[in-house]
Design a protein around this motif. Structure first.
Motif, PDB file in Angstrom:
ATOM      1  N   LEU A  10      23.125  21.631  18.840  1.00  0.00           N
ATOM      2  CA  LEU A  10      22.155  22.666  18.161  1.00  0.00           C
ATOM      3  C   LEU A  10      21.022  22.243  17.886  1.00  0.00           C
ATOM      4  O   LEU A  10      19.943  22.914  18.397  1.00  0.00           O
ATOM      5  N   LYS A  11      20.652  20.857  18.031  1.00  0.00           N
ATOM      6  CA  LYS A  11      19.571  20.274  17.763  1.00  0.00           C
ATOM      7  C   LYS A  11      18.620  20.166  18.971  1.00  0.00           C
ATOM      8  O   LYS A  11      17.535  20.443  19.328  1.00  0.00           O
ATOM      9  N   GLN A  12      19.494  19.967  20.261  1.00  0.00           N
ATOM     10  CA  GLN A  12      18.943  19.796  21.378  1.00  0.00           C
ATOM     11  C   GLN A  12      18.349  21.225  21.844  1.00  0.00           C
ATOM     12  O   GLN A  12      17.538  21.376  22.723  1.00  0.00           O
ATOM     13  N   LEU A  13      18.894  22.380  21.096  1.00  0.00           N
ATOM     14  CA  LEU A  13      18.484  23.849  21.588  1.00  0.00           C
ATOM     15  C   LEU A  13      17.236  24.008  20.598  1.00  0.00           C
ATOM     16  O   LEU A  13      16.772  25.259  20.646  1.00  0.00           O
ATOM     17  N   GLY A  14      16.748  22.928  19.758  1.00  0.00           N
ATOM     18  CA  GLY A  14      15.743  23.533  19.055  1.00  0.00           C
ATOM     19  C   GLY A  14      15.921  24.223  17.664  1.00  0.00           C
ATOM     20  O   GLY A  14      15.150  24.584  17.155  1.00  0.00           O
ATOM     21  N   LEU A  15      17.365  24.432  17.526  1.00  0.00           N
ATOM     22  CA  LEU A  15      17.521  24.863  16.259  1.00  0.00           C
ATOM     23  C   LEU A  15      17.354  23.898  14.820  1.00  0.00           C
ATOM     24  O   LEU A  15      18.007  22.730  15.248  1.00  0.00           O
TER      25      LEU A  15
END
Ligand code: UN1
Length: 510
Positions: A10-15
């Motif tokens: 999720l973090k990798q996707l900028g969320l």
């Protein structure tokens, strides 16, 4: 947003854990009500997302229209270059974005990855198309005249998509619309907001890196009020809607009221016919995927199996064995080796149960499954039902669940009649190796669907063909072939390069 280390993607996707705004009109924001994104595998909340108000959706349309003025002036091959970069960025993110789709929609990871691949494929297609958006030259009846056809961009395209393909259906529309010179305002399903946000971030980042407004690919989140804003706005000349026949009909009527165009991908009620001349093992293998893949939640999922009496018992026996093997592969859609995940939400489970109940009331026999599975999340058994009249309501309508009805016939003509005897007309499949059968099936007296397959299942279409269906499926065509024409307006141009005025039809006005 959940912070479990398992969900690092999720973090990798900028969320972020801070705020998850569901509105993008060049800037992220949104002040509508907060909705919850729920994991179908656990029933637990993954994140809270702030939706957009109708006013904000209105503004997103204005921003997208503004961006159009700049986007439309880019030559098509330059737009193709942007699509190439979007395709590359999707390749870089295929794993985390696939995981998010699996987490939020509930389909198994390989299918979720396949769906991102579908967007990548259509980006590649759009790159090629960017140098092939051709028109024609027509011979004029008048001396020194020439008739040309030029395809011009249409403007802002509204894309309203469903939960079951939360990336691919947007991708089909956005990639083709953008290469055609249109900008997009997207409303994804209210139950898959994180996927919409993450996908929009990937697309917008490429646009902005190239000095283009991110609002070429705007996003709004919310319920039917936000959808209606798009549907009723004359600044949106084309609305592409994917969803139920019921809602789609209203969308079409509203868009027609203002003389807009709509592109509709509505319900399917897809049948697969198996003849004694078909390869039975191939037919069984593909039926298992077509019926229970995506837990029966594709528009193209097989809902009806029409079996010749000579092979019915053998086929059904093998199909049950296939379904049984699926039971051993139920689990969290993100886990390895799982082939069968949950339904999307509680509402889907309720509809599944109601349908089973109605089948029993109408004299149906449960050949396999029929129960909710006792575990967290929204799991139900893949189900086979026989003994129903093809006329009963549940057979005539689409239940978005892994339920398939069995019918027995004695001839291909009867099978085709059954195939066509529903209001929907999306996908269909025939298993036969006989040339006469195949020719009948694909011809004028054959399947009346938009997708007419032979020796493959009803689901799993490639992007190169035109995707869509007839009758209550809405008549729209997306993706490949000449579907791009839906996203453009045709200008018929007559040029007089002579020095006299002559009228058509030889008319004299002097
Ligand atoms: C849908 O279910 O909305 O043909 C689309 C298929 C996929 C797309 C399905 N390529 O099954």
């Amino acid at each position: 947003l959940v912070t479990d280390s398992k969900y690092g993607f999720l973090k990798q996707l900028g969320l972020t854990t801070e705020k998850n705004p569901g509105l993008f009109d060049g800037r992220w924001g949104g002040s509508g009500k907060v909705i919850e994104s729920v994991s179908p595998a656990t029933g637990k909340v993954i994140a809270k997302v702030r939706t957009s108000t109708s006013e904000e959706a209105n503004n997103a349309i204005a921003e997208s229209r503004k961006a159009w003025n700049q986007w439309v002036l880019l030559p098509a091959p330059k737009r193709g270059e942007i699509l190439r970069q979007i395709g590359m960025e999707l390749r870089n993110n295929i794993e985390p974005l696939g995981r998010l789709v699996s987490l939020e929609m509930g389909k198994i990871l390989p299918e979720a990855i396949g769906e991102i691949q579908e967007f990548i494929d259509v980006c590649d297609y759009a790159v090629g198309l960017s140098r092939m958006l051709g028109g024609s030259i027509i011979h004029s009846e008048r001396k020194s005249h020439i008739i040309l056809e030029q395809w011009n961009p249409i403007g802002v395209v509204g894309v309203i998509s469903a939960f079951n393909f939360p990336v691919a259906v947007y991708g089909w529309n956005a990639a083709i619309a953008m290469v055609c010179g249109d900008t997009v305002v997207w409303k994804g399903a209210p139950t898959t907001p994180l996927t919409s946000i993450a996908t929009t971030k990937i697309v917008a980042q490429v646009l902005e890196r190239n000095g283009l407004p991110g609002s070429v690919a705007s996003l709004v989140t919310g319920g039917s009020d936000v959808g209606d804003t798009i549907v009723n706005d004359t600044r949106v000349p084309l609305v592409s809607f994917t969803g139920s026949t019921e809602v789609g009909k209203n969308v079409a009527l509203k868009v027609q009221q203002r003389f807009g165009k709509s592109l509709l991908e509505l319900g399917g009620n897809n049948a697969m016919i198996v003849t004694p001349d078909g390869n039975l093992d191939m037919a069984v293998q593909t039926a298992v995927f077509s019926c229970v893949g995506t837990t029966g939640q594709r528009c193209t999922s097989t809902r009806r199996l029409i079996l010749h009496s000579r092979i019915k018992d053998e086929f059904l026996g093998k199909l049950k064995a296939g379904f049984k093997s699926i039971l051993e592969r139920i689990g969290d859609p993100l886990d390895d080796n799982v082939l069968y995940g949950p339904l999307h939400n509680q509402q889907a489970v309720d509809k599944y149960k109601q349908t089973i109940e109605s089948a029993l009331q109408n004299g149906g026999k449960i050949e396999f499954g029929g129960q909710q599975i006792n575990r967290a999340g929204f799991y139900v058994e893949p189900t086979i039902i026989s003994g129903l009249s093809p006329k009963v309501e549940i057979v005539q309508k689409e239940t978005f669940a892994p339920i398939v009805y069995i019918f027995e016939v004695d001839s291909l003509t009867d099978a085709i009649a059954l195939n066509n005897d529903v209001s929907q007309g999306l996908s269909s499949a025939l298993f036969s190796t006989k040339l006469e059968d195949i020719s009948l099936w694909v011809g004028p007296l054959g399947s009346d669907c938009g997708i007419v397959n032979v020796n493959i299942g009803t689901s799993g279409a490639e992007i190169g063909g035109a995707f869509g269906g007839e009758k209550a499926t809405g008549g729209g065509r997306e993706c490949g072939s000449d579907s791009w024409k839906n996203y453009m307006r045709r200008s018929t141009i007559t040029i007089n390069h002579g020095s006299e005025i002559t009228l058509a039809q030889g008319l004299k006005f002097e």
